[in-house]
Design a protein around this motif. Structure first.
Motif, short mmCIF file in Angstrom:
data_model
loop_
_atom_site.label_atom_id
_atom_site.label_comp_id
_atom_site.label_asym_id
_atom_site.label_seq_id
_atom_site.Cartn_x
_atom_site.Cartn_y
_atom_site.Cartn_z
N LYS B 73 0.65 -1.00 -0.29
CA LYS B 73 0.13 0.01 0.39
C LYS B 73 1.10 1.25 -0.13
O LYS B 73 -0.02 2.22 -0.02
N ILE B 74 2.36 0.47 0.42
CA ILE B 74 2.75 2.00 0.91
C ILE B 74 3.84 1.88 -1.30
O ILE B 74 4.29 2.06 -1.70
N GLY B 75 4.38 3.75 -1.44
CA GLY B 75 5.11 4.29 -2.46
C GLY B 75 5.66 5.14 -1.79
O GLY B 75 5.71 5.36 -0.66
N TYR B 76 6.77 4.71 -2.10
CA TYR B 76 8.13 4.70 -1.32
C TYR B 76 8.92 5.83 -1.56
O TYR B 76 9.57 4.99 -2.84
N MET B 77 9.99 7.27 -1.98
CA MET B 77 11.08 6.99 -2.40
C MET B 77 11.95 7.81 -1.47
O MET B 77 11.37 8.82 -0.76
N ALA B 78 12.97 7.41 -1.10
CA ALA B 78 13.75 7.20 -0.54
C ALA B 78 15.02 8.89 -0.61
O ALA B 78 14.59 9.61 -2.00
N GLN B 79 15.95 9.76 -0.32
CA GLN B 79 16.36 10.75 0.23
C GLN B 79 17.27 10.26 -1.57
O GLN B 79 17.38 11.62 -1.85
N LEU B 139 10.75 9.59 -8.47
CA LEU B 139 9.12 9.48 -7.45
C LEU B 139 8.46 8.66 -8.52
O LEU B 139 6.87 7.88 -8.20
N ALA B 140 8.40 8.62 -9.95
CA ALA B 140 7.20 8.06 -11.17
C ALA B 140 7.72 6.63 -10.36
O ALA B 140 6.62 5.82 -10.49
N ILE B 141 8.50 5.95 -10.12
CA ILE B 141 8.54 4.43 -9.66
C ILE B 141 7.80 4.18 -8.55
O ILE B 141 7.32 3.96 -7.69
N ALA B 142 7.82 5.22 -6.80
CA ALA B 142 6.88 5.48 -5.60
C ALA B 142 5.35 5.47 -6.33
O ALA B 142 4.81 4.68 -5.60
N LEU B 143 5.22 6.01 -7.19
CA LEU B 143 4.10 6.31 -7.91
C LEU B 143 3.15 4.67 -8.85
O LEU B 143 1.96 5.13 -8.43
N GLN B 146 0.02 2.57 -7.82
CA GLN B 146 -0.81 3.03 -6.90
C GLN B 146 -0.83 2.94 -5.50
O GLN B 146 -2.03 2.90 -5.12
N PRO B 147 -0.41 3.65 -5.08
CA PRO B 147 -0.27 3.64 -3.37
C PRO B 147 -1.56 4.31 -2.39
O PRO B 147 -1.36 5.31 -3.38
N GLU B 148 -1.79 3.63 -1.65
CA GLU B 148 -2.99 5.16 -0.62
C GLU B 148 -1.77 5.25 0.00
O GLU B 148 -2.37 6.35 0.41
N LEU B 171 0.87 16.19 -7.07
CA LEU B 171 0.55 15.44 -5.46
C LEU B 171 -0.85 16.12 -4.96
O LEU B 171 -1.67 15.32 -4.90
N HIS B 172 -0.97 17.31 -4.92
CA HIS B 172 -2.10 17.33 -5.15
C HIS B 172 -3.21 17.22 -5.37
O HIS B 172 -5.11 16.07 -5.15
N ASP B 173 -3.28 16.68 -6.68
CA ASP B 173 -4.37 15.72 -7.58
C ASP B 173 -4.12 14.34 -7.01
O ASP B 173 -5.32 14.13 -7.10
N LEU B 174 -2.94 13.48 -6.70
CA LEU B 174 -2.66 11.97 -5.83
C LEU B 174 -3.67 12.46 -4.06
O LEU B 174 -3.85 11.50 -4.49
N LYS B 175 -3.87 12.71 -4.11
CA LYS B 175 -3.90 13.23 -2.36
C LYS B 175 -5.76 12.75 -2.55
O LYS B 175 -6.02 11.94 -1.24
N LYS B 176 -6.39 12.93 -3.29
CA LYS B 176 -7.59 11.74 -4.38
C LYS B 176 -7.78 10.61 -3.56
O LYS B 176 -8.55 9.92 -2.71
N GLU B 177 -6.66 10.19 -4.15
CA GLU B 177 -6.80 8.36 -3.62
C GLU B 177 -5.79 8.31 -2.68
O GLU B 177 -5.44 7.48 -1.95
#
Lengths: 393, 240
Positions: B73-79, B139-143, B146-148, B171-177
């Motif tokens: 459920k998690i998309g992660y983008m490291a530093q 960023l694309a890989i983190a998305l 389609q993580p919650e 990012l503001h679009d993404l917060k819908k899901e």
């Protein structure tokens, strides 16, 4: 299947990295070829310079395929250092001296062996000549006695209580058989054409498999860790065991290919003689390469740079050579004999010698194979546990 | 819903996080801000289950962390850019997509590439990417799944201003899901978040919407909040 994707990715990466490919396939072939030609052929002749040596010795030396150069008195050291001969053989007042530089055991060994054999043979010839002379002297003597007795008046002769066995057995076989070698050598495994390389080669095949696979697996896992992709990978729901097995099989494919190339090259191009079956050689080395993979992955978790990975080579790789069958472990110090069984190359190297030189069958190498398998299990388990450092589940 | 209660974490004798309790509300962008070395990354790693926390609890959707399945459920983008340099951009995305175990359509891969404007360069080796391109690919890989929950550690470092604005819109679009947790130390980005968590001294020093925080501290920008926090700390120290 996540593991398959991981394997696919590793294959792609290795195939794109031309240097790694070269290291895997060309480097071992290069070194093995080099070694094949570096070790001298036993058929190669050894040259000995002879000073004041009688013809008999020279004949024997030449019979034993040693090239003899007859020389006069000279400065032996500079003569040898110029490379004119492997040794100088001299006779002075019945004392024989062979002078060698003592810097090249490969050539000097046969020189020492050949000259001492020749000197010994002439001495034996002299001895047998002396015996012959003695016997003929005795025969002359007894003939003289008989003659003397015949000249004596018969009554004197009869009264003389001489019970002389005039029939000295002159049939003594004084002829010591000098036509054959004084010692005939029986070879249980192989024959006299076995070079040092042929004994070394099976061990080297295993060593290269171990060394290159260890290095490449360790380095790539290190790269995965230092580039942050391992962390990223662990942020996906992949199992830690899937990563370890993915790595094991991904690099395993190349390890198997490498093993095949090294073995086929040694057997068919370099004409390595093998007493056992080639498939047993494959099995041993494939097991060994998985041990190397496991060990490489494991050690890479303890290092933080490529340089540190290299530092493990003298610590982990080099000592294993000593225990791989090149030297006899049974005659080592007791504490060294305890170290040997923890070295994977000890099992693989000796099993390779058993198969290549002694023609052992699969059943006979089952014991070392099981131990190698045990190594794989242990290293894989430790690797999976070690992944806990990067993710707790 | 992500919940941390009384969570503490220390490395050896050094305490990094002490008694942290946070509720991260769904479908919001929560910004985790604070000076470097305050434990932002450690907090994220604990949240992902990569680091073990010492005491307290972390729950995501009522499941206790660490839990491997939660990572779906998690998309992660490291530093740091965690990319395979010897693969192309597309291959990187596809590889990580496969790691989520479910079939991710080519269409989803394409739209993600479009989102980060890498469609043109998808067949180039990552080794030839610029810093900004690598960041966008990460960023694309983190998305991609389609993580919650989307956890982004400094996502806009090294990205040029135009693209940065673009990404913030996305990012503001993404917060819908999704629920987003973003760390940053760029203070003007903090103002774009819905909720802020200010980290200082091993814990959360202040929280609320950016406006609330500014009003509470009576200042006009977030930088000044940290200066205020320093002052308060200094005053407390001298009072002792």
């Amino acid at each position: 299947m996540r593991m398959l994707q991981l394997i696919k990715r590793i294959c792609k990466q290795v195939l794109r990295d031309k240097r790694t490919l070269a290291l895997l396939f060309l480097a071992p072939i290069f070194v093995i070829t080099l070694l094949n030609y570096i070790f001298p052929d036993p058929d190669d002749e050894v040259t000995i310079a002879a000073v004041n040596v009688n013809d008999e010795v020279i004949d024997i030396l030449e019979d034993n395929d040693i090239i003899v150069k007859q020389e006069n008195e000279m400065d032996i050291q500079s003569y040898l250092e110029e490379g004119n001969a492997s040794g100088v053989l001299e006779e002075k007042d019945g004392n024989w001296t062979l002078t060698i530089l003592n810097d090249n055991p490969m050539d000097e060994g046969p020189a020492i062996q050949g000259s001492s054999q020749a000197v010994m043979e002439t001495n034996l010839n002299d001895l047998s000549d002396n015996i012959d002379n003695m016997i003929s002297n005795m025969e002359d003597m007894s003939a003289g006695v008989e003659e003397m007795m015949e000249q004596l008046p018969p009554e004197v002769a009869e009264n003389m209580d001489i019970n002389m066995d005039t029939n000295i057995n002159t049939d003594i076989d004084s002829e010591i058989d000098m036509d054959n070698d004084p010692i005939s050598v029986e070879y249980i495994y192989g024959d006299e054409s076995n070079t040092f390389f042929e004994i070394l080669n099976p061990i080297l095949v295993s060593f290269f498999v171990f060394f290159f696979v260890f290095l490449i697996a360790g380095m790539s896992m290190l790269k995965e860790r230092s580039s942050g992709t391992l962390e990223k990978l662990l942020s996906t729901p992949i199992r830690k065991s899937e990563i370890v097995f993915g790595y094991l099989f991904g690099y395993g494919i190349f390890a198997i290919l490498q093993t095949a190339i090294i073995i086929l090259y040694s057997v068919y191009i370099l004409d390595m003689e093998i007493a056992g079956s080639i498939s047993n050689m494959f099995i041993i080395n494939i097991f060994l390469s998985f041990v190397a993979l496991g060990l490489g992955l494991l050690l890479s978790t303890f290092v933080s740079s490529e340089f540190q990975m290299i530092q493990f080579i003298p610590l982990v790789i080099i000592p294993q050579i000593f225990f791989s069958g090149m030297l006899n472990v049974d005659t080592m110090e007791t504490w060294l004999q305890w170290i040997a069984p923890i070295m994977p190359l000890y099992y693989a190297g000796n099993a390779m010698i058993d198969v290549v030189l002694k023609g052992f069958t699969f059943g006979e190498i089952l014991a070392p194979l099981s131990i190698l398998f045990l190594f794989i299990v242990v290293f894989v388990t430790l690797n999976i546990l070690g992944m806990r450092r990067y993710r707790k589940v | 819903m992500m919940q941390l209660s009384n969570m503490s974490k220390s490395f050896g004798k050094q305490t990094i996080l002490q008694d942290v309790s946070i509720d991260i509300s769904a479908n919001q962008i929560t910004g985790l801000i604070g000076p470097s070395g305050t434990g932002k990354t450690t907090l994220i790693k604990c949240l992902m289950g990569m680091e073990k926390y010492d005491t307290g609890s972390i729950q995501i959707d009522d499941t206790a962390v660490p839990n491997r399945k939660l990572l779906n459920k998690i998309g992660y983008m490291a530093q740091s850019d965690s990319l395979y340099h010897d693969l192309t951009g597309l291959e990187n995305i596809q590889f990580f997509a496969h790691m989520y175990g479910r079939k991710i359509s080519n269409k989803a891969v394409q739209s993600t590439l479009n989102l980060v404007q890498l469609e043109q360069d998808k067949n180039k080796l990552v080794a030839h990417y610029s810093g900004g391109m690598k960041r966008r690919l990460s960023l694309a890989i983190a998305l991609i799944n389609q993580p919650e929950y989307l956890i982004l550690d400094e996502p806009t470092v090294g990205i040029d201003p135009v693209l940065k604005l673009n990404i913030w819109d996305q990012l503001h679009d993404l917060k819908k899901e999704s629920t987003l947790l973003i760390t940053t130390h760029i203070m003007d980005e903090a103002m774009k978040c819905d909720q802020l968590l200010l980290m200082k001294n091993k814990g959360i020093a202040a929280s609320g919407t950016p406006q609330e925080i500014l009003e509470n501290f009576g200042v006009s920008d977030i930088d000044q909040v940290f200066l205020k926090l320093e002052e308060i700390e200094y005053a407390n120290a001298s009072a002792d």
